[in-house]
Design a protein around this motif. Structure first.
Motif: not given
Lengths: 239, 239, 239, 239, 239, 239
Positions: F221-228
């Motif tokens: 989720c940390t990775k996903g939120n960074r991209e979002l």
């Protein structure tokens, strides 16, 4: 006399219909009439309400405004625990209008519910719901035919709706919100492709109006509906 | 062609208006149109809803059927926790119609609520609610004048409503329930005493109808409303 | 001591019962006790609620006030989305009272719903609902017998209700609204034609009351109910 | 004749009152009458409802059953979106009874709400709510006095409630659920410490009952209430 | 740093579980965690909701606060005609947590509803509802086994819940209301007896929190749940 | 292992954000995450709810599904007279998440309501509501600054949300509906642009999960939120 948006008195707003706007509904479209945007979705269910004769189908409609469709945010119906009376009135009109387009025996024992959700409202949402709802309904019926569920298209002909009104003593077609707010008289007319009336609702909001004025307004609506049905035909092809 | 109850095609049902049917309301009547019986009560309250400009008044209506007004008992709205959508549609029509009869500045900062409760329904309850509701409204206004609360009668003129329809291809005035159930086309028309239209709602229930047919039905309603207003005038005298 | 309306302390208000006031209900009447007017309608339905044993019937009641039955307009229950607690209390009383009048096995597997709608309220609406509701119920049962649906009248005997109270330390029968508002003690008593009690509700509204006072009030009610049942008998004839 | 639980016909169930069962309420208790357990909590709020005269106070009650208080689980009121009519009836009775115990001028401009939540129901929950609700109310008033908010205890005297009934033609005091289910007649009686009646509700559930039978039942309740008030006095001391 | 009630930062409040607190429910307990008191009742019904596969069971939960469970009285849900959104959120959490404890095939075609009613709230009511609800659920299952309705205990293992939070930059276990009100971060964690997570809800109420902080809080909850499950085991014995 | 739509296990669905999708709202966007489409609209009102301190602002959210957003049509909340418990849970999450993004003192005494209406749902609607709702919120704040209503952007930093889950024992980022239906574990994580957690909700739907598994999901989720948040930054520019 020039209108707010430069249209002539007997001119429709620009109309745009995007079919299959949402993918799960059996038929759907986003209809835009000027700044009015209504998402219409037709859902097929294999059951009929108790009052419908066996072997025949049913068509019904629901209408709602998203909370921020308008200039001011309105509370959701569920927050007030009641369907807005205005929505109740409108969804009955839309339901009756769309039922008039369908041969219930050809449809067979199933219900099509047409949800009309106003994303943005700038006048004429009830008639846009009929015009767009018809597209969603026809697409759903076409899907039933293509799947082989029913043998033949149960749509009897095109159905559309438009408003006309008297603003500053001038009859006008297809009122936008700013015109509608100042209209003395407001008339909504749902018609089939023979130019016959399915539903007609006239309201003397600012003053009563004469039988002659009404004739003029119905003529305007006849013209508007003819043009709307031309667009419907381009979107759908032959029924 | 003879009608079910022996009337001619352009003949109203017998109308009876009993004023002051209930004694606490500022104005009230029981209106009977054939077997349709509606109790209309006008209540004056010294406050106005938020959307009404200061210094002016407001008129609104509520409509309901008693549970056993009809052939079958229906559940009360409160048991279903919602106003019936049909009632919502009708009470909006009645409210708009009665507002058209009133000069809101003369009425001043107060609200008149006209409750229309159908004791017995045999077709035409919405138009009977307008015709009887007008009487209740006018009586309440007269009381305000007599008490000295307002200086002058705020009623602009008579307002009444009647239906017409096409049954077995025959246009008819003032449909009773049995006729209404078989009508192809049903039109409700609210008019003032200049023969102008205040509200007009036409529905192609069994089939769409032509602009010419509509003209015929509006003419029938014009005749009917003229007769109803004659009765209103006998009941009320000069406004 | 003279009462407001000139009655003696142990005298009923004048009672008028108009049967078949509405024509679709299986039984109906308008009962007027002084200025209190209640429309009672009995509806027969060929089904029973789940808690009722097979082969036996059920009787239930609903009670409501029209919005302008009283000195001030009250909101409709549906506008508040709840049954008024007072109406809930009353309709349970009326239902229990009318059930006591019926032999449920003779009635057979059907439900009779007695709607009591107060058109005008001037005190004693709950007991008028029982007295008038009984008439509507009996007329509906008679219709079932006459149609041949059931073999025998399922009514066990007459049932009526009346109030008594203590006003200015004076016991009085059948309080009107103005008396009721000033009553220290208020007692409602439903009785059968043997002078037995079916329901008794006494309330010390202004002060508590003694067992002796209660005896006096029950005696007054016994007298009142005897007179009311005489009127019921005149209206209905032999059961 | 022996009763189900070995009691004599004129004997109360064992009563246990645990004060301050919950700590945030201004006054509270758990009352246990046999297997019936009701949690009573009195809340003080510094405002009065619109209908109460300035300078005086108000007492009201709410009553509810937890879903599994009984032999079968019942749905919560909120799931059905309505207050159970039975609860509505009961909380009106409890409210009236507790108001009779209070001098509203001494209480001053504040409202005490007594919540009666049935944790376990085995008959007699409405009268247990009055008896226990009185304790919670008195404790809350005492707290107001101790805090110096009001000068003097506003409680006029003890108030309690108990039921009596006729089971198998035998009058009995304080029916438990199994007895209540078989009772022909059921009477609830709320009394003050002078043995006067505050509320009396008698119901002929299985059959009508005579004025003599009622006298017997009221006498039983008088005895029961005297004993209950003795327990209240032990719990509270001098008021 | 000392906590308000003298506990260490990683210490639970005292826990007391009284089983069979109400006698009609198939399983019940009163759980007290410090001043938080929740009555948990498990009800067995021999039917399953439509979405559950044939032959398998279902477990669901309802959560509610009594009106005076807290420092201020709150209105009942039914008075507002809606389930409080907070209660809706919590009862979904409790339901999911308890379902994780049950083998639905062993339970067979029946529903267990666990009602969690907060009698007194002092923080941690949702986790106390899980911990106590598990006891009620297990007792109801045990009853089903003892009656021979099902062959084998359908409980997979112990399930409990506890909160942890960061107050004044200090991680703490099992927040009471006063701590919870000042917490920057609040985390609720439901675990099984393998120390695995069933539900985890972390909220940065005052500020966002790091992944490391979260790890610390989960460790605290792991410790707390281990201790709670020790208590559950003492109460229930071997499952 | 290949996913249904060909994505890698740690890959987001394609994201498209159309700002100003509706024109009356102070800020709005249509966010599309794969086939999930949510219309987010932020409305500014110059008033605050009672519990908010004077001089500071408030942010709240409402969440709803259009009836045909999903594979099957669902009834509208208003038809059931209650907010779906699932919607209640979600809108509380969205509201808390968006409040964390705002400095309420800079916002000043006004409320921003963010309406999240799901036009089409294919998993992850609650996190898409946060990610898109943040855009609508920031646009509304920017408008307030541009109009001069407030002096400085009250947004503290970017906020977004994404889900991760375990499907067939494989951790995966951003589950679509088909994956979500089969997930053993489902975790939703709302983060700020420091990679800190604002809200975290993990559910062991099919089985409990270990603390290590949770760590892996939070990392996803940390990775996903960074991209979002990179996409949010492209849409909004510097805050």
């Amino acid at each position: 006399m020039e209108r707010l948006d430069g249209r002539r008195w007997n001119e429709l707003r620009s109309v745009k219909i995007t079919t299959d706007f949402i993918k799960f509904a059996e038929g759907s479209c986003l209809i835009e009439c000027g700044d009015t945007k209504v998402l219409c979705a037709a859902s097929v269910e294999e059951r009929i309400p108790p009052h419908v004769p066996f072997g025949t189908g049913w068509v019904t409609a629901e209408y709602s405004m998203l909370p921020r469709a308008n200039r001011e945010r309105s509370k959701r119906d569920v927050a007030k625990l009641k369907l807005s009376p205005r929505s109740a009135e409108i969804q009955r009109l839309v339901g009756r209008s769309l039922r008039a387009a369908v041969d219930m025996e050809l449809l067979g024992e199933r219900t099509i519910t047409v949800d009309c959700d106003v994303l943005q409202g700038d006048g004429g949402t009830r008639t846009a719901s009929v015009t767009g709802g018809f597209i969603a309904l026809a697409l759903a019926c076409r899907k039933l035919v293509e799947e082989g569920t029913i043998a033949k298209m149960p749509i009897r002909g095109f159905v559309s709706g438009v408003s006309a009104g008297i603003v500053d003593e001038q009859p006008m077609l297809d009122l936008c919100y700013a015109e509608d707010s100042n209209a003395m008289v407001d008339l909504n007319c749902i018609m089939n492709d023979l130019g016959e009336i399915i539903e007609l609702q006239g309201t003397g909001e600012g003053r009563a109006y004469t039988v002659d004025e009404q004739r003029t307004l119905v003529e305007l609506c006849t013209k508007g509906n003819r043009e709307l049905q031309k667009i419907q035909r381009e979107v759908l092809g032959v029924l």
